[in-house]
Structures are given as structure tokens and as C-alpha cells.
Design a protein around this motif. Structure first.
Motif, PDB file in Angstrom:
ATOM      1  N   ALA A 174      51.905  39.738  38.439  1.00 38.71           N
ATOM      2  CA  ALA A 174      51.336  38.689  39.293  1.00 38.71           C
ATOM      3  C   ALA A 174      51.411  39.160  40.736  1.00 38.71           C
ATOM      4  O   ALA A 174      52.435  39.727  41.161  1.00 38.71           O
ATOM      5  CB  ALA A 174      52.107  37.383  39.119  1.00 38.71           C
ATOM      6  N   GLY A 175      50.334  38.950  41.480  1.00 39.68           N
ATOM      7  CA  GLY A 175      50.353  39.399  42.860  1.00 39.68           C
ATOM      8  C   GLY A 175      49.216  38.818  43.679  1.00 39.68           C
ATOM      9  O   GLY A 175      48.392  38.044  43.184  1.00 39.68           O
ATOM     10  N   TYR A 176      49.203  39.216  44.937  1.00 42.51           N
ATOM     11  CA  TYR A 176      48.204  38.704  45.884  1.00 42.51           C
ATOM     12  C   TYR A 176      47.656  39.876  46.692  1.00 42.51           C
ATOM     13  O   TYR A 176      48.396  40.784  47.097  1.00 42.51           O
ATOM     14  CB  TYR A 176      48.859  37.698  46.830  1.00 42.51           C
ATOM     15  CG  TYR A 176      47.922  37.177  47.895  1.00 42.51           C
ATOM     16  CD1 TYR A 176      47.134  36.049  47.668  1.00 42.51           C
ATOM     17  CD2 TYR A 176      47.816  37.816  49.130  1.00 42.51           C
ATOM     18  CE1 TYR A 176      46.269  35.580  48.637  1.00 42.51           C
ATOM     19  CE2 TYR A 176      46.941  37.353  50.105  1.00 42.51           C
ATOM     20  CZ  TYR A 176      46.172  36.231  49.855  1.00 42.51           C
ATOM     21  OH  TYR A 176      45.304  35.769  50.827  1.00 42.51           O
ATOM     22  N   ASP A 177      46.339  39.888  46.885  1.00 44.33           N
ATOM     23  CA  ASP A 177      45.767  40.797  47.865  1.00 44.33           C
ATOM     24  C   ASP A 177      44.670  40.095  48.647  1.00 44.33           C
ATOM     25  O   ASP A 177      44.174  39.038  48.246  1.00 44.33           O
ATOM     26  CB  ASP A 177      45.280  42.105  47.233  1.00 44.33           C
ATOM     27  CG  ASP A 177      44.132  41.923  46.249  1.00 44.33           C
ATOM     28  OD1 ASP A 177      43.174  41.203  46.577  1.00 44.33           O
ATOM     29  OD2 ASP A 177      44.191  42.523  45.162  1.00 44.33           O
ATOM     30  N   LYS A 178      44.302  40.691  49.780  1.00 41.07           N
ATOM     31  CA  LYS A 178      43.389  40.032  50.722  1.00 41.07           C
ATOM     32  C   LYS A 178      42.000  39.830  50.139  1.00 41.07           C
ATOM     33  O   LYS A 178      41.323  38.852  50.458  1.00 41.07           O
ATOM     34  CB  LYS A 178      43.301  40.879  52.005  1.00 41.07           C
ATOM     35  CG  LYS A 178      44.592  40.961  52.793  1.00 41.07           C
ATOM     36  CD  LYS A 178      44.458  41.883  53.992  1.00 41.07           C
ATOM     37  CE  LYS A 178      44.359  43.332  53.569  1.00 41.07           C
ATOM     38  NZ  LYS A 178      44.415  44.275  54.727  1.00 41.07           N
ATOM     39  N   GLU A 179      41.556  40.735  49.271  1.00 42.11           N
ATOM     40  CA  GLU A 179      40.201  40.649  48.737  1.00 42.11           C
ATOM     41  C   GLU A 179      40.077  39.644  47.594  1.00 42.11           C
ATOM     42  O   GLU A 179      39.086  38.909  47.514  1.00 42.11           O
ATOM     43  CB  GLU A 179      39.747  42.030  48.240  1.00 42.11           C
ATOM     44  CG  GLU A 179      39.464  43.038  49.340  1.00 42.11           C
ATOM     45  CD  GLU A 179      40.722  43.603  49.944  1.00 42.11           C
ATOM     46  OE1 GLU A 179      41.781  43.548  49.263  1.00 42.11           O
ATOM     47  OE2 GLU A 179      40.672  44.090  51.095  1.00 42.11           O
ATOM     48  N   ASN A 180      41.063  39.585  46.725  1.00 42.81           N
ATOM     49  CA  ASN A 180      40.940  38.797  45.494  1.00 42.81           C
ATOM     50  C   ASN A 180      41.904  37.626  45.379  1.00 42.81           C
ATOM     51  O   ASN A 180      41.865  36.897  44.394  1.00 42.81           O
ATOM     52  CB  ASN A 180      41.142  39.725  44.283  1.00 42.81           C
ATOM     53  CG  ASN A 180      40.130  40.849  44.243  1.00 42.81           C
ATOM     54  OD1 ASN A 180      38.933  40.614  44.149  1.00 42.81           O
ATOM     55  ND2 ASN A 180      40.604  42.085  44.342  1.00 42.81           N
ATOM     56  N   GLY A 181      42.765  37.456  46.362  1.00 42.36           N
ATOM     57  CA  GLY A 181      43.724  36.351  46.295  1.00 42.36           C
ATOM     58  C   GLY A 181      44.776  36.588  45.215  1.00 42.36           C
ATOM     59  O   GLY A 181      45.136  37.721  44.910  1.00 42.36           O
ATOM     60  N   PHE A 182      45.259  35.502  44.607  1.00 41.62           N
ATOM     61  CA  PHE A 182      46.263  35.616  43.549  1.00 41.62           C
ATOM     62  C   PHE A 182      45.608  36.079  42.252  1.00 41.62           C
ATOM     63  O   PHE A 182      44.523  35.618  41.889  1.00 41.62           O
ATOM     64  CB  PHE A 182      46.966  34.276  43.324  1.00 41.62           C
ATOM     65  CG  PHE A 182      47.914  33.909  44.427  1.00 41.62           C
ATOM     66  CD1 PHE A 182      49.155  34.528  44.529  1.00 41.62           C
ATOM     67  CD2 PHE A 182      47.564  32.947  45.372  1.00 41.62           C
ATOM     68  CE1 PHE A 182      50.029  34.203  45.550  1.00 41.62           C
ATOM     69  CE2 PHE A 182      48.429  32.616  46.396  1.00 41.62           C
ATOM     70  CZ  PHE A 182      49.667  33.250  46.491  1.00 41.62           C
ATOM     71  N   GLN A 183      46.310  36.984  41.544  1.00 39.15           N
ATOM     72  CA  GLN A 183      45.792  37.525  40.295  1.00 39.15           C
ATOM     73  C   GLN A 183      46.928  37.668  39.286  1.00 39.15           C
ATOM     74  O   GLN A 183      48.087  37.847  39.654  1.00 39.15           O
ATOM     75  CB  GLN A 183      45.170  38.909  40.519  1.00 39.15           C
ATOM     76  CG  GLN A 183      43.992  38.925  41.477  1.00 39.15           C
ATOM     77  CD  GLN A 183      43.599  40.355  41.806  1.00 39.15           C
ATOM     78  OE1 GLN A 183      42.805  40.967  41.108  1.00 39.15           O
ATOM     79  NE2 GLN A 183      44.163  40.893  42.855  1.00 39.15           N
TER      80      GLN A 183
END
Length: 249
Positions: free
Chosen positions: A137-146
Motif C-alpha cells: 500500500a502506498g501513495y504517489d503524486k501521479e496516482n494517489g493511494f494504491q
């Protein structure tokens, strides 16, 4: 006949199966369950801690939920020793990316890196697949939470909610019925605890056997919160899993 094909990781059976990979997946299904739930406000990872003996000292840190980087967390189901190798591999890959590019690694980019490494173990003679599965589980600027799952074959998939490990079919059946888009963290916690309890061999789950981590974004930073036993107990009671024994604890 099958004995001719289940001794090597890189030999297919006549019907196109890799027996050693199937055995690794079966090993994962014998261990405590784990699940992840995606909400509008963040991610929830929950897992069952399996008690081997009451004589063992309680771990000072999470037994199955690990931070990979400041924006990525994982939950493990399967053989812990195998998982530790892959956890260290993932942490090193994330650290190298930050050192080289001065930025967080994308979650799916990290997943592809790990799965390539895992898949290689199904092609090289004299080695065996990793007997562990992950939810990342994680977060990045392009895709948000995934939320992603990986298995010993090197396959991965993205999910809104899913479970792995023991009795995962019961949890996934519940998640399919009750998961809705646009959940709040509070609603996601309720769904997560109900799905996790469905995988456990008791109708009176103890808070000491449950781990929950909530991942959310606060300002520009991704933060995690680990629930203590009192908070887990409160969540269980809120969702109708309460009895005198739990209240005494």
C-alpha cells in the motif's frame, strides 16, 4: 506421474502447471490472513497474528506489517524468513531510487522490480520460489493511494480491496459484497475488521491477535498509525465482536 514434475521449479507439467509455485501458494494459504482496503482518505492494512506459543515474548515491533519507504508499507502472509529477504530487497530498491533521482519511487515501479526478482526464482534450476505473498500500500503524486498484491509466481495486481493468506476466499467474498467506492477511513476500518474476522477460527477474536495500520496523507507527508490493543478492542466492540473475555482483557 506428478512426481516427475514437482521436483524442479522450472519444469512444466503436461497441463501447463508449475508444481513448486503451486506448493508455495499453498504454504501461504496455511498462514494468518492479511488484507488491504483502499478509501478516499487513505489505506488500511490489517492482519492476524498467529500465536505459536504463549511462552514467546511479544515482539517489540509489528510482526507482519513493514514500512518499505516513507510512502510505502507492506503486509506479509507466508514464511517470514522468505519475506525478510524481499523486504530488504524492496527497501534497498526504494533507497537507491531516492539516492539516484532525489524522489520517491513509484509504487508500481517498485512492484515490477520485486516481481521480476520473484519470477526469476521460478526459472532457475536449484532454487525454489519465495513462500510468501505481499500486499503493498502506498501513495504517489501521479496516482494517489494504491494497493497491490504479489504472489510467488511473480504476478501482481492492483486492487481496491483484497485479502491473502488463510481463508482468503471468505474475506474476499465479503469484500466483494460490501466494498463501495468513496469510503471514508472509518467506514474502511469497519469493513476491514469484519472481513478479517471472517478468516479467523473464532467468533470471539482477541485484540492481541490483530494488527492494523492506517496510512493517510497529512499535508505533504504520508503518515502511518498503528492501532494498539485498546483501539483494536474498541473497533471490535463497535462492530459487534464483543464478549466478557474481551472486555476483561
Amino acid at each position: 506421474m506428478s512426481r516427475r514434475y514437482d521436483q524442479k521449479t522450472n519444469t512444466f507439467t503436461p497441463d501447463g502447471r508449475l508444481k513448486q509455485v503451486e506448493y508455495a501458494i499453498e504454504a501461504i494459504n496455511q498462514t494468518g490472513s492479511a488484507l488491504g482496503v483502499l478509501t478516499n482518505e487513505g489505506m488500511i492494512l490489517a492482519t492476524e497474528k498467529q500465536e505459536v506459543s504463549h511462552l514467546l515474548e511479544h515482539s517489540k515491533h509489528s510482526e507482519k506489517i513493514y514500512p518499505i519507504d516513507r510512502h510505502i508499507f507492506s503486509v506479509v502472509s507466508g514464511h517470514t524468513a522468505d519475506a525478510n529477504i524481499l523486504i530488504n530487497y524492496a527497501r534497498e530498491a526504494a533507497a537507491n531510487h531516492r539516492y539516484q533521482f532525489q524522489d520517491n519511487i513509484g509504487l508500481e515501479q517498485l512492484i515490477i522490480n520485486i516481481c521480476d526478482y520473484k519470477q526469476n526464482k521460478t526459472q532457475v534450476g536449484g532454487q525454489r520460489p519465495f513462500g510468501t505473498a505481499f500486499l503493498f500500500a502506498g501513495y504517489d503524486k501521479e496516482n494517489g493511494f494504491q494497493l497491490f498484491s504479489t504472489d510467488p509466481s511473480g504476478n501482481y495486481a492492483g486492487w481496491k480491496a483484497t485479502a491473502i493468506g488463510k481463508n482468503n476466499l471468505a474475506a474476499n467474498s465479503y469484500l466483494k459484497q460490501d466494498y463501495k467506492d468513496n469510503l471514508t477511513l472509518e467506514q474502511g476500518l469497519d469493513i476491514a475488521i469484519k472481513a478479517l474476522v471472517k478468516t479467523m477460527d473464532t467468533s470471539s477474536p482477541q485484540p492481541s491477535k490483530i494488527e492494523i495500520v492506517v496510512i493517510s496523507k497529512q499535508g505533504k507527508e504520508v503518515k502511518s498509525k498503528t492501532y494498539n490493543e485498546k483501539e483494536v478492542l474498541s473497533l471490535l466492540q463497535k462492530n459487534g465482536f464483543s464478549n466478557e473475555q474481551m472486555q476483561q482483557e
